[in-house]
Design a protein around this motif. Structure first.
Motif, short mmCIF file in Angstrom:
data_model
loop_
_atom_site.label_atom_id
_atom_site.label_comp_id
_atom_site.label_asym_id
_atom_site.label_seq_id
_atom_site.Cartn_x
_atom_site.Cartn_y
_atom_site.Cartn_z
N GLN A 70 0.80 -1.22 0.00
CA GLN A 70 0.00 0.00 0.00
C GLN A 70 0.84 1.28 0.00
OE1 GLN A 70 -3.29 -0.01 -0.64
NE2 GLN A 70 -2.91 2.19 -0.91
N PRO A 71 1.87 1.41 0.85
CA PRO A 71 2.68 2.64 0.78
C PRO A 71 3.44 2.78 -0.54
CG PRO A 71 3.62 1.08 2.37
CD PRO A 71 2.27 0.57 1.99
N LEU A 72 3.71 1.66 -1.23
CA LEU A 72 4.34 1.76 -2.55
C LEU A 72 3.36 2.39 -3.54
CD1 LEU A 72 6.07 -1.76 -2.78
CD2 LEU A 72 6.98 0.38 -1.84
N ARG A 73 2.10 1.97 -3.49
CA ARG A 73 1.09 2.56 -4.36
C ARG A 73 0.86 4.03 -4.01
NH1 ARG A 73 -1.82 -2.28 -2.68
NH2 ARG A 73 -1.45 -3.96 -4.20
N ASP A 74 0.81 4.32 -2.69
CA ASP A 74 0.60 5.71 -2.25
C ASP A 74 1.74 6.61 -2.74
OD1 ASP A 74 -1.70 4.90 -0.98
OD2 ASP A 74 -0.76 4.76 1.01
N PHE A 75 2.95 6.10 -2.65
CA PHE A 75 4.12 6.87 -3.09
C PHE A 75 4.03 7.15 -4.59
CE2 PHE A 75 8.43 6.99 -4.85
CZ PHE A 75 9.00 8.00 -4.10
#
Length: 538
Positions: free
Chosen positions: A104-109
């Motif tokens: 999820q934080p990879l997508r958010d980034f």
């Protein structure tokens, strides 16, 4: 007075008027000389603040957060997007939940940096590879990964789950290797494990855990404490000496730092064993107590908050630590065990103790030669033996109650022996049978050290060495222990112990104005007794 930091975010230091111990010269050199680095440190030492500081420099530059620091007029890096991942935030019990949490934080980034048209994936390694693939040619990022080994340390007693997490994490780092999209990368953790590809042969990540040049990047030096915490040191000397801060002199400050050093200094992360650092969390806790409680008290701060890592508890559930080894000030281990630990599943117990902060480097690291480890200071030694006490004794018994806090320091001989017998009654005899004098001595030492007493083990003088010597401000207690298996031996053994104390003068060295209490005692190991059955004040 500036406040002692309560945050791992460098931006809060300016907003809240926190003291920042200036480590920016190390960070400048680190980011100038390397592209990808790793360093291990125990919990609560400042790894997260270090990563946050690096991230802030790359993402926001020096204004306004670094005014007055070494780096302020020297940092000339362009600004870069920062992807900061903390594995502490992700599941350590469910692999699929872990993968979702990491993706999820990879997508958010990607969304925040307008990176689109990548192929989504549920495997973190595949996802970050796909994101890199569609990034503009000239775009680079800074990647920071905190506590990379969290999922591994949580599964030290679960080989199947450990292996599943290991493969996933290995694949994730495999996707990062050699990627031109990474401007700078820093990874931290407690352990250094060769079974994760971050450290595999040919890895492009430089392990700086014991690099001399960066051994003081994390942790406080004596000079830094004097420079940045002078107001707090003066306040401590004020309360101790009943004077005003203006009248505190250098010798009073040095004396306070000397005592702080005995409790919180001497962690070595230096391959040459030259530089030592204080525990950051312990120093902050100690000085904050001076400010809040208006007294000088050497508490056990690191253990109370970060010093009982689950990794060590889980290890102790299935394996016994070598108590007699830990009672020595120096433990020698093979070079390869220290330099190249492969897996948590079969790690050398002393290497694990070192990586979790209970032991520290006591020698140089030289390829092909043994490495020496030992406890860093009094606080960590107390924490180590408190941990062992929890494993060895039933700590719910009266011997461990607050009512017995001052028995050895102020009680009479009968009360002291009664306390020791209560301690010995709290033993788990099936796991820790008292079969000889050395085991008896070791077990009593574990209890005493776990209670933060100033214990000298086999204290040498010109004529010999005592079994146990305990120092208090106004009293010194010396114990000479003998072991018997039959009642008819007890009187003979007691006479031997008494004669030994008298002939060798145990406890007389550097006594000062303390009361000296010398006790000869005999423990009967018969299964129907298992107590100190005879004793005598010498």
């Amino acid at each position: 007075m500036k406040l002692i930091a309560q945050s791992e975010n460098i931006e809060d230091f300016l907003d809240s008027n926190y003291i920042y111990v200036d480590k920016t010269e190390y960070i400048y050199n680190l980011t100038t000389n390397y592209k990808r680095v790793f360093f291990s440190r125990p919990r609560r030492f400042g790894k997260s603040l270090t990563l946050n500081t690096i991230g802030t420099l790359f993402e926001k530059g020096v204004d306004p957060y670094f005014k007055g620091t070494w780096i302020y007029d020297k940092w000339e890096q362009d600004k870069y997007p920062v992807l900061h991942l903390s594995f502490l935030e992700y599941s350590a019990t469910d692999l699929e939940v872990f993968k979702r949490s990491l993706c999820q934080p990879l997508r958010d980034f990607a969304r925040l940096n307008k990176i689109t048209d990548y192929t989504d994936d549920t495997e973190p390694g595949n996802l970050i590879r796909n994101i890199f693939t569609v990034m503009p040619d000239q775009m680079q990022i800074v990647l920071l990964i905190d506590e990379y080994d969290r999922q591994l340390t949580a599964n030290i007693n679960n080989p199947e789950m450990y292996e599943m997490f290991r493969i996933c994490i290995r694949d994730f780092y495999g996707a990062l290797k050699g990627k031109k999209q990474i401007k700078f990368m820093a990874v931290t953790g407690v352990t250094r494990l060769k079974d994760v590809s971050i450290f595999s042969v040919g890895s492009d990540i430089k392990d700086l855990s014991y690099n001399n040049a960066y051994s003081m990047l994390i942790g406080f030096t004596r000079d830094e404490i004097k420079q940045f915490y002078l107001d707090y040191l003066k306040l401590g000397a004020t309360y101790e000496n009943d004077i005003t801060p203006e009248n505190v002199n250098d010798s009073e400050i040095e004396n306070l730092i000397d005592r702080m050093a005995a409790h919180y200094d001497s962690y070595s992360f230096d391959e040459f064993n030259k530089y030592k650092v204080f525990s950051t969390y312990s120093v902050n806790g100690f000085l904050q107590d001076i400010y809040e409680k208006k007294t000088v008290r050497f508490g056990d701060y690191w253990y109370d908050v970060g010093g009982l890592p689950s990794i060590l508890l889980k290890y102790m559930e299935s394996l016994n630590l070598n108590i007699e080894n830990l009672l020595t000030s120096e433990i020698a281990i093979p070079y390869n065990d220290f330099a190249n630990p492969t897996s948590l599943i079969d790690i050398n117990e002393n290497v694990l103790m070192c990586q979790t902060g209970y032991l520290t480097l006591k020698s140089e690291i030289v390829s092909g030669y043994g490495v020496t480890l030992g406890p860093a200071n009094r606080e960590v030694r107390t924490a180590l033996f408190l941990l062992l006490s929890l494993k060895i004794f039933d700590t719910n018994t009266p011997a461990f109650g607050l009512t017995n806090r001052y028995v050895i320091e102020k009680g009479n001989v009968e009360e002291i022996i009664c306390l020791f017998n209560e301690v010995l009654s709290a033993l788990s005899y099936d796991k820790y049978p008292v079969n000889d004098e050395s085991v008896l001595r070791a077990l009593l030492q574990v209890y005493l050290l776990g209670k933060n007493h100033d214990v000298r083990i086999e204290q040498h003088n010109s004529k010999g060495r005592s079994d146990i010597l305990i120092n208090f401000p106004k009293r010194r207690v010396v114990l000479e222990l003998k072991y018997a298996t039959e009642e008819k031996e007890e009187k003979i053994k007691l006479a031997e112990a008494e004669k030994q104390i008298m002939d060798k003068g145990y406890g007389l060295e550097n006594l000062g104005d303390r009361e000296l209490l010398q006790i000869a005692c005999v423990f009967n190991g018969d299964k129907n007794k298992r107590q100190i059955t005879m004793f005598k004040k010498v």
